[in-house]
Enzyme design. Structure first.
Site, PDB file in Angstrom:
ATOM      1  N   HIS A 206       0.785  -1.240   0.000  1.00 13.23           N
ATOM      2  CA  HIS A 206       0.000   0.000   0.000  1.00 13.23           C
ATOM      3  C   HIS A 206       0.813   1.285   0.000  1.00 13.23           C
ATOM      4  CE1 HIS A 206       0.173   1.386   4.303  1.00 13.23           C
ATOM      5  NE2 HIS A 206       0.533   0.126   4.508  1.00 13.23           N
ATOM      6  N   CYS A 327       0.462  10.935  20.433  1.00 16.34           N
ATOM      7  CA  CYS A 327      -0.362  11.493  21.505  1.00 16.34           C
ATOM      8  C   CYS A 327      -0.497  10.487  22.631  1.00 16.34           C
ATOM      9  CB  CYS A 327      -1.750  11.852  20.982  1.00 16.34           C
ATOM     10  SG  CYS A 327      -1.698  13.154  19.768  1.00 16.34           S
TER      11      CYS A 327
HETATM   12  C1  LIG Z   1       4.533   1.647   6.125  1.00 14.71           C
HETATM   13  C2  LIG Z   1       5.821   1.109   6.594  1.00 14.71           C
HETATM   14  C3  LIG Z   1       5.911  -0.131   7.228  1.00 14.71           C
HETATM   15  C4  LIG Z   1       4.681  -0.967   7.547  1.00 14.71           C
HETATM   16  O1  LIG Z   1       4.108  -1.480   6.386  1.00 14.71           O
HETATM   17  P1  LIG Z   1       2.656  -2.170   6.465  1.00 14.71           P
HETATM   18  O2  LIG Z   1       2.528  -2.818   5.109  1.00 14.71           O
HETATM   19  O3  LIG Z   1       1.698  -1.043   6.650  1.00 14.71           O
HETATM   20  O4  LIG Z   1       2.662  -3.140   7.561  1.00 14.71           O
HETATM   21  C5  LIG Z   1       7.143  -0.579   7.610  1.00 14.71           C
HETATM   22  N1  LIG Z   1       8.254   0.132   7.382  1.00 14.71           N
HETATM   23  C6  LIG Z   1       8.218   1.342   6.779  1.00 14.71           C
HETATM   24  C7  LIG Z   1       9.481   2.078   6.544  1.00 14.71           C
HETATM   25  C8  LIG Z   1       6.999   1.871   6.368  1.00 14.71           C
HETATM   26  O5  LIG Z   1       6.971   3.073   5.790  1.00 14.71           O
END
Ligand SMILES: *Cc1c(COP(=O)(O)O)cnc(C)c1O
Length: 385
Positions: A206, A327
């Site tokens: 995502h 927060c």
């Molecule tokens: C968004 C993110 C995650 C977590 O990814 P998910 O697919 O939302 O579990 C881990 N590491 C970094 C650097 C991220 O930006």
């Protein structure tokens, strides 16, 4: 979505690309490829398996890997958990020291803290003011019993880019394994597992215009991991559970689009970043956190003198951005990433992260710039006594 809202929080998540949504929809309903990819006894299962394997190739192509080295997970959080916990537990007899940094994602930091409870030892490197880890500092932290080093490719709050190849060489020379969280790097930087000294690489769907709830861990051949999720022995025993075909084909399609668009996406982000900064150029007291010369262009962390970050966020009601602060019941804690690069608490609290993406328009940037100017003007107005 509220059409007056200007979404500048692409580093938190991206909308699903319409082409990705279309492919996903074809893998859900009775008319589509909905069967269990592990069903070996009928045609419907083989078709689902084929769809999953096609997506595995699309994901591995973006990072120059062998498709057989991709393990599907529920996201980069699970990939980070599997990499750290799976590797440390499987290699416990060789050593129990893990090296990481103080500005990793919570998925790495909280997993490292859990491993400490289990009896492993963790060293957390402090980044330089630009948000990067110095390979000399890494070298100095390695011990004979260091078995794993985990460092992110691109920091999610600063956009700072680590020299993963140089860091990986230090790890290789020492004989330890190297895990890289590349959730913010995929589709933004060239990654090449065939060339780079990386053993484990975490990916998320995502952050690259794919769906939430799907990710992958690249596991180089010969690397041993202890599974966290036990069941039918899916994914070469490393991650059991029925594969989420629609999520997987979505991530595959998103990564294929990213491979085609990487250069165009980068140029677009650069233009958006420049446009926002120039719209603010006549304002005093605005600082770029970190160093823009060693950062991805789609993430811009700005500090504002003389205002409170929460108040600024409130005043920017129509602009979706992030503070990185947490927060608690009693108070607001500044972003640990910003304080770890040496920013005073006050400045860290008066910072906002702007992140741009494929669908950001120049008009949105102009409106965000104006909203920001207005918010700053009203908040900085000296209150009459
Ligand atoms: C968004 C993110 C995650 C977590 O990814 P998910 O697919 O939302 O579990 C881990 N590491 C970094 C650097 C991220 O930006």
């Amino acid at each position: 979505m509220n059409t007056s809202l200007i979404y500048l929080d692409y580093a938190a998540t991206t909308p699903v690309d319409p082409q990705v949504a279309e492919v996903m929809a074809r893998h859900l309903t009775r008319e589509g490829t909905f069967a269990n990819p592990a069903s070996r006894s009928h045609m419907a299962g083989w078709m689902a398996e084929q769809a999953v394997e096609g997506a595995r190739r699309q994901v591995s192509d973006l990072i120059g890997a062998d498709p057989r080295e991709i393990v599907w997970t529920s996201g980069a959080t699970e990939a980070d958990n599997l990499a750290l916990t799976g590797y440390m537990r499987a290699n416990r007899a060789r050593g129990r020291h893990l090296v990481t940094s103080a500005i990793e994602h919570k998925a790495v930091l909280d997993t490292a803290a859990m491993l400490e409870q289990e009896g492993f030892e963790v060293t957390r490197l402090t980044p330089r003011a630009d948000g990067r880890i110095d390979p000399a500092d890494l070298q100095a932290a390695l011990r004979p019993d260091t078995v794993l080093v985990s460092l992110m490719a691109v920091n999610n709050e600063l956009g700072s880019i680590n020299d993963i190849t140089a860091l990986g060489r230090v790890v290789r020379d020492h004989g330890a394994a190297f895990h890289v969280d590349a959730a913010q790097a995929a589709g933004r930087l060239e990654l090449d597992m065939a060339e780079q000294p990386i053993d484990l690489l975490s990916l998320s769907g995502h952050k690259v215009y794919g769906p939430k709830g799907i990710g992958a861990l690249h596991v180089r051949r010969g690397i041993r991991l202890e599974a966290l999720i036990h069941g039918g022995g899916h994914e070469r025993g490393m991650r059991s559970g029925t594969l989420a075909t629609h999520q997987i084909v979505g991530m595959g399609q998103a990564f294929a689009l990213a491979a085609d668009a990487i250069e165009q996406d980068r140029r677009h982000a650069e233009a958006m970043r420049k446009r926002l900064l120039s719209s603010l150029s006549d304002q005093d007291g605005i600082h770029i956190n970190g160093d823009g010369n060693v950062s991805v262009p789609n993430i811009l962390s700005l500090g504002f003198d003389g205002v409170d970050g929460e108040a600024l966020l409130m005043a920017l009601r129509d602009v979706a951005v992030s503070t990185g602060s947490a927060c608690n019941s009693a108070s607001v804690d500044p972003s640990y990433v910003l304080t770890e690069i040496g920013l005073p608490r006050e400045r860290a609290l008066a910072s906002l992260r702007f992140s741009f993406g494929r669908f950001t328009t120049p008009e949105e940037i102009d409106r965000a710039g104006e909203a920001l100017q207005q918010a700053l003007a009203s908040l900085r107005q000296p209150t009459s006594a």
